[in-house]
Design an enzyme around this catalytic site. Structure first.
Site, short mmCIF file in Angstrom:
data_model
loop_
_atom_site.label_atom_id
_atom_site.label_comp_id
_atom_site.label_asym_id
_atom_site.label_seq_id
_atom_site.Cartn_x
_atom_site.Cartn_y
_atom_site.Cartn_z
N LEU A 1 0.71 -0.89 0.04
CA LEU A 1 0.02 -0.26 -0.03
C LEU A 1 1.72 1.18 0.22
O LEU A 1 1.36 1.62 0.95
CB LEU A 1 -0.79 0.38 1.49
CG LEU A 1 -2.34 0.51 1.41
CD1 LEU A 1 -2.94 0.37 0.15
CD2 LEU A 1 -2.70 0.63 2.68
N ASP A 2 0.84 2.39 -0.80
CA ASP A 2 1.86 3.21 -0.93
C ASP A 2 1.51 4.23 0.66
O ASP A 2 0.78 3.87 0.64
CB ASP A 2 1.20 4.50 -1.87
CG ASP A 2 0.65 3.45 -3.64
OD1 ASP A 2 2.08 2.73 -4.04
OD2 ASP A 2 0.06 4.04 -4.78
N ARG A 3 3.05 4.30 0.49
CA ARG A 3 3.04 5.02 1.40
C ARG A 3 2.14 6.75 1.73
O ARG A 3 1.98 6.96 3.64
CB ARG A 3 4.29 6.08 1.88
CG ARG A 3 4.89 6.77 2.62
CD ARG A 3 6.43 7.41 2.10
NE ARG A 3 6.98 8.19 3.59
CZ ARG A 3 7.82 9.19 3.32
NH1 ARG A 3 8.60 9.36 2.61
NH2 ARG A 3 7.55 9.69 4.18
N SER B 1 -0.82 6.47 0.94
CA SER B 1 -2.31 5.47 1.05
C SER B 1 -2.53 5.26 2.78
O SER B 1 -1.59 5.01 3.56
CB SER B 1 -2.45 4.95 0.26
OG SER B 1 -2.36 5.37 -1.37
#
EC number: 5.4.99.20
Length: 234
Positions: A94-96, A98
């Protein structure tokens, strides 16, 4: 879930229930054939010998500005700052920037089921976009849009009411003269920053992205930084 509200969607007249989104290829290593064969056999054996009692499944609400890994050489927040459990690994990333659901497990079979493209495991995101898209403007996402890395598979997309989430730290930056809209987007792919690129492609940049569900597991009532161990049927 019980959350505090951070913003209000201008499309509150849309009554689409978010409840409907509770969703009820292996890489080959390079090396000598003998070493590859032994490694593969050991991996398969460890998967077969993992009993239900030994299996660990953790759901975690990843806060904003946290890396979806356990180590980092630059002093940034990682999973290790929140989860003390050993020998579990993230099923996907999961993106930083997000937030939301991450699943961690020591079960390689479950991990593959959640992440491998051939499994087509659904992932649902609550996405706050800048602007007020119409149903017609969202239709391309439902058919598939052409990104730099190819055509996306059809996504489920609906306009939803403000999901009443926790306040993000730092807060989302809004432009006062432009409304925002919450979408529920379900995809069965896992490309890098895919949802953000999809909404930008149709002209509605993502302001906030929260993963709500993954492979039938949901955030439940977890607040940012909280985790719990769960069990699934065999």
């Amino acid at each position: 879930m019980s959350f505090r509200s951070s913003s209000t969607s201008p499309r509150s007249n849309k009554q689409t229930a978010t409840k409907r989104f509770k969703q009820s290829g292996q890489a080959q290593s390079v090396g000598s054939p003998k070493r590859h064969s032994v490694k593969r056999k050991n991996n398969e054996q460890s998967k077969k010998s993992l009993s239900l009692a030994e299996r660990k499944i953790i759901i975690f609400n990843k806060p904003y500005d946290t890396l979806s890994q356990f180590t980092d050489g630059e002093g940034r927040k990682t999973l290790a700052d929140f989860i003390p459990v050993k020998e579990v690994y993230a099923a996907g990333r999961l993106d930083r920037d997000s937030e939301g659901l991450m699943v961690l497990t020591n079960d390689g079979i479950l991990q593959a089921k959640l992440t491998q493209p051939k499994s087509k495991s659904p992932k649902t995101y609550w996405v706050q976009v800048e602007g007020a898209p119409t149903e017609a403007q969202l239709e391309p996402l439902r058919r598939g849009v052409e990104l730099k890395d190819g055509l996306t598979l059809p996504a489920q997309v609906e306009i939803i009411q403000d999901p009443q989430l926790w306040e993000r730290n730092p807060p989302v930056r809004f432009r006062a003269a432009i409304p925002t809209t919450w979408l529920a987007i379900t995809i069965i792919e896992g490309r890098n920053r895919q949802v953000r690129r999809m909404t930008a492609h149709i002209g509605f940049p993502t302001l906030r992205l929260v993963r709500y569900s993954m492979g039938g597991m949901t955030l439940q009532d977890l607040q940012p930084g909280e985790w719990k161990e769960i069990s699934l049927p065999s």
